[in-house]
Scaffold this motif. Sequence first.
Motif: not given
Length: 788
Positions: A57-65, A263-268, A279-280
């Motif tokens: 399962i993945y969350m779809v996120e976006y990077v701001e331009n 297994n989220p990105d370390p900077k999620a 987690s922070h």
Amino acid sequence: MFQNYFKLAYRNLLSNKLVSGINIIGLGIAIACCITVFLFLKNYYTMDNFHVNADRIYMVEYVENSAEKQVFGNSPMPLGPALAENFPQIERSVRVELKGVRTYLGNQVFDELFYFADPGYFEMFTFPLQAGSAAALNDLDGVILSHELAEKYFPGEDPMGKAITVGFDGSQKKGFTVKAVAAPFPENTGFRFDLLAGFNTLAALGTEETSDWAAMTRGTFVQIKPGTRIEDLENNLSQFVALHNAANLEKQIKSFVFDNLKNPDPKAYEVINRPAEASHPMATVVFAGLALLMFALSCFNYINIALGQAVNRLKEIGVRKVVGGRKRQLIMQFMSENLLLCFIALLLGLAFAQMLLVPFFNSIMVMKISLSLTGNLAIWAFLFILLAVTAVASGAYPAMYISSFQTISIFRGKSSFSKKSKLTRVLLCLQFVLAFATVIGGVLFMSMGDVWKKQSWGYQPEGTLVMRLDEAGQFDLLKNEALRNPNIRQIGGASNHVGESVWRSQILVGDQEQDAARFDVGAGYFEAMGLQLSQGRFFDPLRKTEDGNSVIVNEQMLLDNDWADYQDRQIRSEGKTYDIIGVVDNFKLAPTGVMKPAVFYLTGEENLSYLVVRYASGTGDQVESFMKNAWQKLDSGTPFSFFHQALVFDHFFREFNNVSKLFGYIAALALLIACMGLFGLASQNYASRLKESGIRKVLGASPRQIILQANRNFITLLLIAGISATAICFGIFKVAVVQAADFVGNIELGILPYLLANALVFLMAGIAMGWQSYRLANVMPAKTLRSE
């Protein structure tokens, strides 16, 4: 052999009840803290891994331009269905959206979050239902309740088939029937729901355009098929970036990215609007630091007392060595004593954690924890490791030190304790540095809340009553009723209200994008709230057309942009240009007093969700009763929902007080452990100074002189520890305030909290040493010297 070790260990514990009791209680408190922190961090770092398909399962996120890379967790409304349609590697996609709503149940009103999800929600996520079925998501009038909300709304009743009325956007009401109830959520749930309906219900409400690429939903989840490489999907999303950017010229997207649920990105944790909690690392630092602090304090206690007691065991060591005892055997004997003591402390710590710390933690924190030893290999492994580490950390050095004395030196009375005394002083000093630091931290934390409460609001909140509206048209009717009351001086309205509902808004000043608080208000709102005009003018009900293209800002907007005044200044928001026509004094946007730019827009009465009235001093109860009667005349069928503006931040301060209790609890435990150790050392000091005190009394020393002489070293060490801890905490607090300025504001506490914390520690230390000092000062010389 080991049986004999533990028999001797048991007898030694019984023969030294005071010392053993101090060590067991101190270690037990530390172990209880460690267990509680372990349970929290275990849940925190395994969030959402209970979902059967979490690894797919993945969350779809976006990077701001923009120049600064920023990731956002929300996504365009049509993206989920488009991904499922275009990529056969995607097994299913699920969108989630949430809205702040007001629910009505009889004469009760609740503010809740209402979630909407696509039909595949329960196939993707492992949220079992204890009643009903997932088909409820296809029912336009059906709603699914969480177990907690079902208990809250219908305690002791079967909630299935019960009716609930929900108010959306302050103007639209809809009736729902409970069609399903979820089972209790696992403790390590990173996202959940209380009220859940299908996405088709959201579309039917007409509040969101679900096919508009410019509209954003709270989150989009995709479940990929086994064997699929997520990178293959991520590299083929440019067409959807183009669709969004064509529909939304103001907010451009650079790219879409995927983040795994398990297994989220370390900077999620840095992702804005992430639909699932991440987690922070700061949580680990804070909670693990607290556990290590308590652990270090208790171990220092044990070492100090064990070294102080060494003189009482010299003859025992000498005799054992004479009859053939080896150093290794002596070490094993002392370690077995320590292991037995630590095991008893572990049992006590489990009891403390189960009965005190875990319930207290659950009473103040959102994430809940529980202590269960059945079928939980992780907790058993942790307890075993904790027992071993505690035994070694607290007992290894004293065991090796005590067993190292030479037989001849012992019987000739030439054993030296100078090194031991120096180490004891260093450990005691470190112990009290930690205790001072913990108490100072607790006092600082509580002082922050007190400072925030006393901060100027920038306006006078007293004398303002705010009513929450349900439907369009209510504002005009209530306003007409309010005009009949001579005690009501001003009337205004707003779609979102200062102190209760602040909308984050992105505006353009020139070519620079800025973040600002947005308020949509009606003419008269500023006067009703008591906001002060510093430049220009307020919105004028006779100039609606002109003011519809204008905004009013606060002074912080001018300061941030280095403007001397508002003249000829403009901002751009949502593709429209607005002229600034007025400036209000800075006012309290948040409970902490953080100051940010704020922009007020004029909106029509049909969009107002709040009615605000300012009344004459001393008439609050009369006006409240009058407006309640006016509400009942509307025959809306919903309870009267209101609050006085002076109480708008009370909920925050109640929650903050709960967190303050946690820090106060930790500080009290740390101080208790330190003072128990000091009491143990003072007891040993009393025993070793009886003869000296008797001689001093014979020579004419006063009780005060005897007390000062006996406790001189302790007092010196406490002064050093207090000064060191105060300097350290002062520096850390200054750095922390700068780093967290966006949340705590520019807060200055002064020197008083540090003095108060030091006074508290010295008072408790004085109590810990007081009884033994009193006994020493009142010793009878004849009896003491004769006994020698």
